[in-house]
Design an enzyme around this catalytic site. Structure first.
Site, PDB file in Angstrom:
ATOM      1  N   TYR A  49      -7.070   2.082   5.763  1.00  0.00           N
ATOM      2  CA  TYR A  49      -6.134   0.838   5.377  1.00  0.00           C
ATOM      3  C   TYR A  49      -5.884  -0.445   6.496  1.00  0.00           C
ATOM      4  CZ  TYR A  49      -3.258   4.331   8.722  1.00  0.00           C
ATOM      5  OH  TYR A  49      -3.412   4.963   9.921  1.00  0.00           O
ATOM      6  N   LYS A  60      10.038   3.418   3.289  1.00  0.00           N
ATOM      7  CA  LYS A  60      10.478   4.714   3.092  1.00  0.00           C
ATOM      8  C   LYS A  60      11.077   5.255   1.814  1.00  0.00           C
ATOM      9  CE  LYS A  60       9.397   7.346   5.777  1.00  0.00           C
ATOM     10  NZ  LYS A  60       8.718   8.503   7.033  1.00  0.00           N
ATOM     11  N   CYS A 112      33.458  39.589 -15.497  1.00  0.00           N
ATOM     12  CA  CYS A 112      34.392  40.402 -16.827  1.00  0.00           C
ATOM     13  C   CYS A 112      34.363  41.711 -15.524  1.00  0.00           C
ATOM     14  CB  CYS A 112      33.526  40.264 -17.546  1.00  0.00           C
ATOM     15  SG  CYS A 112      31.803  41.753 -17.544  1.00  0.00           S
ATOM     16  N   CYS A 139      29.496  42.752 -13.123  1.00  0.00           N
ATOM     17  CA  CYS A 139      29.718  41.501 -12.810  1.00  0.00           C
ATOM     18  C   CYS A 139      30.446  40.958 -12.629  1.00  0.00           C
ATOM     19  CB  CYS A 139      29.898  41.751 -14.288  1.00  0.00           C
ATOM     20  SG  CYS A 139      30.017  39.982 -15.324  1.00  0.00           S
ATOM     21  N   CYS A 151      32.368  39.796 -21.727  1.00  0.00           N
ATOM     22  CA  CYS A 151      32.027  39.323 -20.699  1.00  0.00           C
ATOM     23  C   CYS A 151      32.756  37.079 -20.845  1.00  0.00           C
ATOM     24  CB  CYS A 151      31.371  39.041 -19.840  1.00  0.00           C
ATOM     25  SG  CYS A 151      30.878  37.788 -18.705  1.00  0.00           S
ATOM     26  N   ASP A 202       0.903  10.126   2.817  1.00  0.00           N
ATOM     27  CA  ASP A 202       1.407  11.889   4.052  1.00  0.00           C
ATOM     28  C   ASP A 202       0.576  12.280   4.338  1.00  0.00           C
ATOM     29  OD1 ASP A 202       4.042  12.443   5.629  1.00  0.00           O
ATOM     30  OD2 ASP A 202       4.724  13.416   3.932  1.00  0.00           O
ATOM     31  N   LYS A 231       2.068   4.519   1.105  1.00  0.00           N
ATOM     32  CA  LYS A 231       2.041   5.499   2.501  1.00  0.00           C
ATOM     33  C   LYS A 231       1.859   6.599   2.655  1.00  0.00           C
ATOM     34  CE  LYS A 231       4.591   5.174   6.912  1.00  0.00           C
ATOM     35  NZ  LYS A 231       4.138   7.074   7.492  1.00  0.00           N
ATOM     36  N   GLU A 272       1.124  -1.426   0.211  1.00  0.00           N
ATOM     37  CA  GLU A 272      -0.135   0.033   0.283  1.00  0.00           C
ATOM     38  C   GLU A 272       1.277   1.225   0.292  1.00  0.00           C
ATOM     39  OE1 GLU A 272      -2.364  -0.130   4.258  1.00  0.00           O
ATOM     40  OE2 GLU A 272      -3.057  -2.849   2.758  1.00  0.00           O
ATOM     41  N   CYS A 282      24.511  41.487 -17.226  1.00  0.00           N
ATOM     42  CA  CYS A 282      26.325  42.459 -17.231  1.00  0.00           C
ATOM     43  C   CYS A 282      25.924  42.787 -18.444  1.00  0.00           C
ATOM     44  CB  CYS A 282      27.355  40.598 -17.426  1.00  0.00           C
ATOM     45  SG  CYS A 282      28.482  41.474 -18.440  1.00  0.00           S
TER      46      CYS A 282
HETATM   47  S1  IVH Z   1      -0.609   0.343   8.590  1.00  0.00           S
HETATM   48  C1  IVH Z   1       0.290  -1.098  12.860  1.00  0.00           C
HETATM   49  N1  IVH Z   1      -0.506   1.631   6.516  1.00  0.00           N
HETATM   50  O1  IVH Z   1       1.828   5.954   9.038  1.00  0.00           O
HETATM   51  C2  IVH Z   1      -0.190  -0.453  11.841  1.00  0.00           C
HETATM   52  N2  IVH Z   1      -0.001   3.604   8.076  1.00  0.00           N
HETATM   53  O2  IVH Z   1       4.490   5.035  10.953  1.00  0.00           O
HETATM   54  C3  IVH Z   1      -0.263   0.633  11.755  1.00  0.00           C
HETATM   55  N3  IVH Z   1       0.079   5.786   7.153  1.00  0.00           N
HETATM   56  O3  IVH Z   1      -0.237   6.091  11.352  1.00  0.00           O
HETATM   57  C4  IVH Z   1      -0.575   1.906   9.925  1.00  0.00           C
HETATM   58  N4  IVH Z   1      -0.224   4.711   5.034  1.00  0.00           N
HETATM   59  O4  IVH Z   1      -0.030   8.248  10.041  1.00  0.00           O
HETATM   60  C5  IVH Z   1      -0.892   2.226   7.128  1.00  0.00           C
HETATM   61  N5  IVH Z   1      -1.255   1.983   4.545  1.00  0.00           N
HETATM   62  C6  IVH Z   1      -1.047   2.563   5.339  1.00  0.00           C
HETATM   63  C7  IVH Z   1      -0.167   3.886   6.276  1.00  0.00           C
HETATM   64  C8  IVH Z   1      -0.503   3.964   7.088  1.00  0.00           C
HETATM   65  C9  IVH Z   1      -0.117   6.149   5.841  1.00  0.00           C
HETATM   66  C10 IVH Z   1       0.440   6.004   8.717  1.00  0.00           C
HETATM   67  C11 IVH Z   1      -0.178   5.901   9.294  1.00  0.00           C
HETATM   68  C12 IVH Z   1       0.802   5.920  10.684  1.00  0.00           C
HETATM   69  C13 IVH Z   1       2.516   5.773   9.798  1.00  0.00           C
HETATM   70  C14 IVH Z   1       3.227   4.513  11.118  1.00  0.00           C
END
Ligand code: IVH
Length: 677
Positions: free
Chosen positions: A227, A316, A413, A410, A434, A119, A117, A115, A428
């Site tokens: 998620y 990451k 030059c 400049c 130059c 932000d 992650k 999945e 310049c």
């Molecule tokens: S699972 C026990 N899935 O990442 C597992 N977290 O560093 C709990 N996050 O606090 C989290 N996308 O805010 C999970 N697909 C994803 C995620 C995700 C973003 C964030 C979430 C969590 C943090 C953990």
């Protein structure tokens, strides 16, 4: 007063329909009805509730943006703690994670849910008998804050789950985020109103979620992807994480469309590369991917260490933003003499490379960002984009941080620096005196689309300038094999090749030659137009300003640059020397002058990147055809010319019903159908 049966029935129907359309729109991304139809349903419900206030309760879709403003957020203790994830950056860490999990489970291979992650901020939503009763932030993992009214204001969150077979209690967990587009819009409006802006979408999402007035949250268009789950009662949990996500989706809870089930650690690493490749094209920011063991019984077997599960890991991406400090700001001089301020920063590893220089573009940018030497700054490098300085961290400004001043002279030059009032760019005045401009000019002269001198690179040109051997393009044609062979990194063979390439370049076309001269704002398209109009060089050199303006792509500004160039004795001399050295072109037949005023009276706006000419050339061309060229689209605009990557102007023109044309049509309107030679 109780509402008549019909009103109650109709209100229920309307709510169901609205929830259904919200689900189609926000969760499935597949609306069944047009916005106007949806709005009509909403309006009918609002009117009905206004007539029968007892029908309006907090769960009605009409109430989502209302709600009570609360001064403080109540604390919420999470029934099941909200954990975090172990972070990994290196591929080896992922291989180790998978190996440890397989060893513990004593299995050969693990199927993972992979999945993005997201932000944003972790959030948990509690549904009881299908109704949203509470939403809380993660907080410290054990205690969070009650943000229920604000989460209700997020349009993609259902207040009532779909279907009937939901658990008695369902805690659905996910990530609240703001799309890049909403973030940009929010900051733009903030800037216009002189309010605060946010550093990134994550901060903007956090700020918006913790608003005390939910109607503000509603305006800020947050989003949510689910998620996972927390506490569950009265439900047979499916055996796999991926099936849980599918069930959440069926309940009307949105999950990220990029989620995939992958096979083994190889599948994980492939997924990482694939998502990494499209990272910058996604509508929202992600900072990595997450792999979760898909089988829930295996998850239970693996358990937890400290505050993170053993069955999941975050892989990451290299950070795209880093803070560093400005050591110095230096000015670099380009071909046209433009001075570009560049910040030399303490080297930082960002976006996968070490960055030590960041361009500041021009003095307006320096002033806008208020960058000073010694400042702590955020630098960003996303994908292959050149690194940029995002902002200064004002809290970290040290006493004595030095302001950046445009040098009077400049740096290369010593000629004085000109900055025309109202222009961002300073230049310049040294022109060919130059060395920096000389280098740029010679490099341009030799480039493929100009004189096409193979083997004459920047380093070699720099050597030739430094030794004083070459100052103008004409000097290039006096180079001999012997002297070239004596230079650094040059053998007799490459020296002979270069002399042959110089010889070959002498047979050219007038338009290439004009382009190669590097006259300001004379790009390939303008050079071609000049060549076709005048037919030979001498006529052009002697032409009056007015005569040059007769050329179909040329307006007063560019005509002025052309005239200035040929009025300069030094330039005329170089041109004569080049011709004496044998640079020549076939005579071309003169094209008929374009019908005057093919765009007379039109108000034209040009946006995006055009393929055959620069934006300035296009503006000149339109002006030359009689148009008034402006910068922004309004009701007065008669024509919008769009190139690649046109932005908001296109949308605005479409909204206002302004005529929009692409580049080929624009060229045709100018009487120049078909590509130029
Ligand atoms: S699972 C026990 N899935 O990442 C597992 N977290 O560093 C709990 N996050 O606090 C989290 N996308 O805010 C999970 N697909 C994803 C995620 C995700 C973003 C964030 C979430 C969590 C943090 C953990």
């Amino acid at each position: 007063m109780t509402a008549p049966r019909e009103a109650t029935k109709r209100a229920r129907e309307l709510r169901e329909q609205i929830e259904h359309h919200n689900y189609r729109y926000y969760v499935l991304d597949d609306p069944e009805v047009a916005d106007a139809q949806f709005d009509a349903l909403m309006q009918e419900l609002q009117q009905l509730e206004a007539r029968h206030p007892e029908l309006a309760d907090a769960d009605s879709p009409t109430q989502r943006v209302g709600g009570q403003a609360s001064r403080e957020f109540r604390a919420v203790v999470h029934a099941v703690p909200m954990l975090s994830l172990e972070n990994a950056f290196a591929e080896q860490d992922i291989l180790d994670f998978d190996r440890r999990a397989r060893e513990r489970l004593d299995v050969e291979r693990i199927v993972y849910s992979a999945e993005p992650k997201i932000d944003g901020l972790a959030i948990t939503l509690r549904y009881e008998r299908g109704r949203l009763v509470q939403a809380a932030t993660r907080g410290d993992g054990t205690r969070g804050e009650d943000v229920t009214p604000n989460v209700r204001a997020i349009r993609s969150v259902p207040v009532q789950l779909r279907g009937k077979r939901w658990p008695a209690v369902l805690e659905a967990r996910g990530e609240v985020f703001m799309t890049r587009k909403s973030f940009e819009g929010l900051n733009k409006r903030g800037l216009e109103r002189g309010e605060k802006t946010f550093a990134n979408p994550r901060n903007a999402a956090a700020g918006s979620l913790r608003q005390h007035d939910p109607s503000i949250t509603a305006q800020r268009s947050l989003d949510l992807f689910f998620y996972g789950m927390g506490a569950i009662e009265g439900w047979t949990v499916p055996p796999r994480h991926s099936a849980v996500l599918a069930a959440l989706r069926d309940f009307g809870l949105r999950t990220c469309p990029e989620i995939a089930v992958v096979d083994g650690v190889v599948g994980c690493l492939e997924y990482y590369a694939r998502i990494g490749g499209k990272r910058n094209a996604l509508a929202y920011e992600i900072d990595g991917v997450v792999y979760k063991v898909d089988r829930l019984d295996w998850q239970r077997d693996l358990g937890f260490v400290a505050r993170a599960p053993r069955w999941a890991v975050a892989h990451k991406f290299p950070a795209q933003e880093q803070t560093t400090t400005v050591r110095e700001v230096k000015f670099y001089v380009g071909r046209t003499g433009a001075l570009t301020p560049v910040a030399h920063v303490e080297p930082v590893f960002v976006g996968g490379v070490t960055v030590s220089n960041v361009t500041l573009h021009n003095m307006d940018e320096v002033a806008r960002k208020d960058v000073r030497v010694g400042d702590t700054v955020v630098v960003r490098r996303a994908g292959d984009v050149i690194p940029e300085l995002v902002r200064v961290v004002p809290e970290k400004r040290v006493p004595g941080a030095r302001e950046v001043r445009l040098p009077r002279q400049c740096p290369v030059c010593g000629s004085h620096v000109d900055r025309t009032e109202g222009e961002a760019v300073a230049r310049c005045s040294g022109q060919l005196v130059c060395p920096a401009q000389r280098l740029g000019a010679l490099f341009h002269f030799a480039s493929r689309r100009a004189m096409d001198i193979d083997g004459l690179g920047e380093r070699l040109i720099a050597q030739l300038i430094e030794s004083g051997r070459v100052a103008t393009p004409a000097d290039l044609y006096t180079l001999t094999i012997e002297e070239l062979a004596g230079l650094d990194r040059m053998g007799p063979k490459s020296a002979a090749n270069l002399v042959a390439a110089l010889e070959q370049s002498k047979q050219t076309t007038l338009s290439r030659f004009l382009y190669a001269l590097g006259i300001r704002d004379v790009g390939e398209a303008t050079a071609l137009a000049l060549a076709e109009h005048f037919g030979d060089l001498d006529t052009l050199v002697d032409a009056s300003l007015e005569a040059i303006q007769q050329v179909r792509d040329v307006g007063p500004v560019v005509a002025g640059h052309v005239r200035e160039f040929f009025d300069e004795e030094r330039n005329r001399k170089v041109v004569a020397q080049l011709r004496a050295a044998g640079v020549a072109w076939p005579r071309i037949k003169r094209a008929a002058t374009a019908g005057p005023g093919s765009m007379a009276g039109k108000v034209v706006v040009i946006t995006g990147t055009l393929a055959s000419m620069s934006r300035e050339e296009a503006r000149e061309a339109a002006r030359a055809a009689g148009a008034t060229v402006t910068d922004s689209v309004s009701k007065k605009t008669s024509l919008l010319v769009v190139g690649a990557e046109a932005g908001s102007k296109l949308k605005k023109a479409q909204d206002l019903g302004v005529m929009v044309v692409d580049e080929p049509s624009f060229l045709q309107m100018l009487g120049r159908g078909g590509p130029g030679a």
